[in-house]
Design an enzyme around this catalytic site. Structure first.
Site, PDB file in Angstrom:
ATOM      1  N   HIS A   1       0.830  -1.211   0.000  1.00  0.00           N
ATOM      2  CA  HIS A   1       0.000   0.000   0.000  1.00  0.00           C
ATOM      3  C   HIS A   1       0.861   1.257   0.000  1.00  0.00           C
ATOM      4  CE1 HIS A   1       0.350   0.891   4.410  1.00  0.00           C
ATOM      5  NE2 HIS A   1       0.437  -0.425   4.532  1.00  0.00           N
TER       6      HIS A   1
ATOM      7  N   ASP B   1      -0.467   4.374   1.106  1.00  0.00           N
ATOM      8  CA  ASP B   1      -0.853   5.325   2.155  1.00  0.00           C
ATOM      9  C   ASP B   1      -0.052   5.060   3.420  1.00  0.00           C
ATOM     10  OD1 ASP B   1      -2.452   2.888   2.157  1.00  0.00           O
ATOM     11  OD2 ASP B   1      -3.467   3.711   3.912  1.00  0.00           O
TER      12      ASP B   1
ATOM     13  N   ASP C   1       6.502   0.749   6.341  1.00  0.00           N
ATOM     14  CA  ASP C   1       5.059   0.467   6.264  1.00  0.00           C
ATOM     15  C   ASP C   1       4.406   1.484   5.365  1.00  0.00           C
ATOM     16  OD1 ASP C   1       2.437  -0.215   6.718  1.00  0.00           O
ATOM     17  OD2 ASP C   1       2.383   0.486   8.785  1.00  0.00           O
TER      18      ASP C   1
ATOM     19  N   GLU D   1      -5.120   1.425   3.018  1.00  0.00           N
ATOM     20  CA  GLU D   1      -4.953   0.268   3.925  1.00  0.00           C
ATOM     21  C   GLU D   1      -5.019   0.691   5.384  1.00  0.00           C
ATOM     22  OE1 GLU D   1      -2.948  -2.640   6.491  1.00  0.00           O
ATOM     23  OE2 GLU D   1      -2.397  -0.559   6.129  1.00  0.00           O
ATOM     24  N   GLU D   2      -4.433   1.853   5.677  1.00  0.00           N
ATOM     25  CA  GLU D   2      -4.328   2.271   7.084  1.00  0.00           C
ATOM     26  C   GLU D   2      -5.675   2.694   7.683  1.00  0.00           C
ATOM     27  OE1 GLU D   2      -1.923   1.654   8.810  1.00  0.00           O
ATOM     28  OE2 GLU D   2      -0.082   1.701   7.646  1.00  0.00           O
TER      29      GLU D   2
ATOM     30  N   ASP E   1       1.563 -10.355   1.188  1.00  0.00           N
ATOM     31  CA  ASP E   1       1.347  -8.974   1.637  1.00  0.00           C
ATOM     32  C   ASP E   1       2.334  -8.657   2.757  1.00  0.00           C
ATOM     33  OD1 ASP E   1       0.212  -6.456   1.968  1.00  0.00           O
ATOM     34  OD2 ASP E   1      -1.750  -7.169   2.606  1.00  0.00           O
ATOM     35  N   GLU E   2       2.267  -7.453   3.293  1.00  0.00           N
ATOM     36  CA  GLU E   2       3.074  -7.059   4.456  1.00  0.00           C
ATOM     37  C   GLU E   2       2.555  -7.782   5.711  1.00  0.00           C
ATOM     38  OE1 GLU E   2       2.206  -3.171   6.031  1.00  0.00           O
ATOM     39  OE2 GLU E   2       0.122  -3.328   5.458  1.00  0.00           O
TER      40      GLU E   2
ATOM     41  N   HIS F   1       4.564   2.930  12.670  1.00  0.00           N
ATOM     42  CA  HIS F   1       3.521   3.835  13.214  1.00  0.00           C
ATOM     43  C   HIS F   1       4.093   4.744  14.320  1.00  0.00           C
ATOM     44  CE1 HIS F   1      -0.347   1.519  11.861  1.00  0.00           C
ATOM     45  NE2 HIS F   1       0.609   1.465  10.955  1.00  0.00           N
TER      46      HIS F   1
END
Ligand SMILES: CCCCCCCC/C=C\CCCCCCCC(=O)N[C@@H](CCSC)C(=O)O
Ligand SMILES: [Zn+2]
Ligand SMILES: [Zn+2]
Length: 453
Positions: free
Chosen positions: A73, A75, A105, A139-140, A166-167, A413
């Site tokens: 992703h 975003d 991320d 995604e977030e 995916d992550e 994050h």
């Protein structure tokens, strides 16, 4: 080299309907500029889905081979200006690291996948096996308008995938206490999620004559009860059992014996690993108090107090069970509980000799990260866009080919998110190799090595 420009574009997602759409559009233009071969090759179709997400269809030369998918992703979560060594959208390089929101991320994957494909195309490579690349834009904040729309589009086209990557996990180096060498954890599931809104209403009034209990006091006591009474230990009832059994030989004596016999020792082990936040997330459904709102003025008793609590549900539990425990723990009818979002833990993907994706990841990890001493199934403690793809395949894996050291997990994050130039290059090498390794039409012979499977 990382396309630093990608980090400089502030593709921040605040809420589902609060995205930096200017930045998302700029990101789309950016990838078209830096990956010209991807956007102009005749056997690659690109589509914009849900206004800002990208879907690439790479048509392989052998239509008999079932396609696979790589997901990432563009975003990112918001980043404060304070607390960082360098501004979060400056993409500053320092002592071999690139700092910036999204470096782990998940712009590293979004750019890494396209970079690997661009390199292959410039070498006139055409894959045998078709594959899809999805780059989500929200995604977030749920993935409902990006990742999910891509999944629905593919489903409407009748696509079935042999596996999806995916992550959501990585190569852990010094993250698991007691394990010294780097181990690759490929998550075969992800935890469920439940977000509750708690509200307490009481009569407003003058602070000079307060009632015995106020909306703030009642709510504070309720959330405090939730924090002081963690959800039950479930360590050993989900795929984390498999994970620790696979990793058992990585521990020194006597822990290796303990880990091999979790049927007996799981109560003891869970008490030890729950002391750290990441360990605790393996042991139980976690409880996080994330929003608390009340009051407007120091001398006014507020009418309303509200809070949000986010639970990440252990694979051995369901939403309904968590909700029951919450009600019993709060045990106060004055606290109104409403569900903001909820979904159960995701199905467990295959992890056996017949699992094509696992065998390909295993071989690629051994090619690119020879110092990794074990490859084991893991649990993703957060959520990813891959959860929207369960109708397309039962083989969903979450693994970011990046080495994470103990202090890296909190950068995701958090402050000072960064990736080393070397680690990013390894990620591209992994993807470069993975795409080629996926061209096999049958499973490779079991490898004679100390690597765990
Ligand atoms: C015994 C210790 C084991 C420790 C395992 C920890 C492994 C940590 C490795 C990587 C961290 C991965 C982070 C998960 C990815 C989560 C992606 C994300 O942030 N998703 C959002 C989605 C929001 S949708 C409303 C989320 O909040 O989960
Ligand atoms: Zn992510
Ligand atoms: Zn994230």
């Amino acid at each position: 080299m990382f396309s630093l420009g990608a980090i400089k574009i502030p593709t921040v997602a605040f809420l589902r309907k609060q995205l930096n759409t200017t930045a998302l559009i700029e990101f789309g233009k950016y990838i078209q500029k830096v990956f010209p071969a991807v956007f102009s090759t005749e056997f690659i179709q690109h589509e914009v889905v849900g206004e800002y997400s990208y879907l690439f269809t790479v048509r392989g030369s052998d239509p008999q081979l079932m396609p696979y998918m790589l997901l990432a992703h563009m975003d990112v979560v918001p980043a404060s200006e304070e607390g960082w060594k360098f501004p979060p959208f400056s993409a500053e390089e320092d002592e071999g690291y690139i700092y910036g929101r999204g470096t782990l991320d998940n712009k590293n994957s979004a750019i890494g996948i396209l970079q690997a494909l661009e390199f292959l195309l410039r070498r006139n490579y055409r894959p045998r096996r078709s594959f899809y690349i999805g780059i989500g834009h929200d995604e977030e904040v749920s993935g409902l308008d990006g990742g999910k729309q891509i999944a629905m589009l593919l489903q409407a086209r009748g696509v079935k995938l042999s596996f999806l990557l995916d992550e959501g996990s990585g190569i852990l180096d010094g993250v698991i206490e007691g394990i010294k060498s780097p181990v690759a954890l490929i998550a075969v599931t992800e935890k469920g999620s439940l977000t509750l809104n708690l509200t307490v209403r009481s009569d407003p009034g003058h602070s000079s004559a307060p009632p015995k209990e106020t909306s703030i006091g009642i709510l504070a006591a309720a959330v405090s009860r939730l924090e002081k009474n963690p959800m039950p230990r479930l360590f050993g009832y989900g795929p984390e059992l498999m994970m620790f059994e696979h990793l058992a030989s990585e521990f020194a004596f006597p822990l290796n014996i303990v880990m091999k016999n979790l049927w007996l020792f799981s109560p003891l082990v869970s008490r030890i690993i729950e002391r750290k936040p990441t360990g605790n997330s393996m042991v139980r459904t976690t409880t996080a108090l994330t929003i608390f709102k009340a009051g407007i003025k120091f001398n006014v008793i507020p009418h309303l107090a509200s809070a949000a609590v986010n639970f990440r549900i252990h694979p051995a539990q369901k939403v309904a069970e968590v909700l029951e425990i919450v009600k019993d723990t709060i045990d106060d009818d004055r606290v109104e509980i409403t569900v903001t979002e909820a979904f159960d833990p995701l199905p467990i993907s295959p992890w056996d000799d017949q699992a094509l994706g696992v065998q390909i990841f295993r071989r690629t990890i051994m090619d690119v990260f020879p110092h990794v001493s074990s490859i084991a199934p893991g649990v993703c403690i957060g959520n990813t866009d891959s959860r929207h793809f369960t109708n397309l395949t039962d083989a969903i894996y979450r693994f970011n080919p990046v080495v994470l050291k103990a202090d890296d997990v909190s950068r995701i994050h958090g402050w000072n998110e960064r990736i080393s130039v070397k680690d990013y290059e390894k990620q591209v090498e992994f993807l470069f190799q993975l795409i080629q390794n996926s061209d096999i039409d049958k499973l490779p012979k079991p490898h004679l090595s100390t690597h765990e499977l």
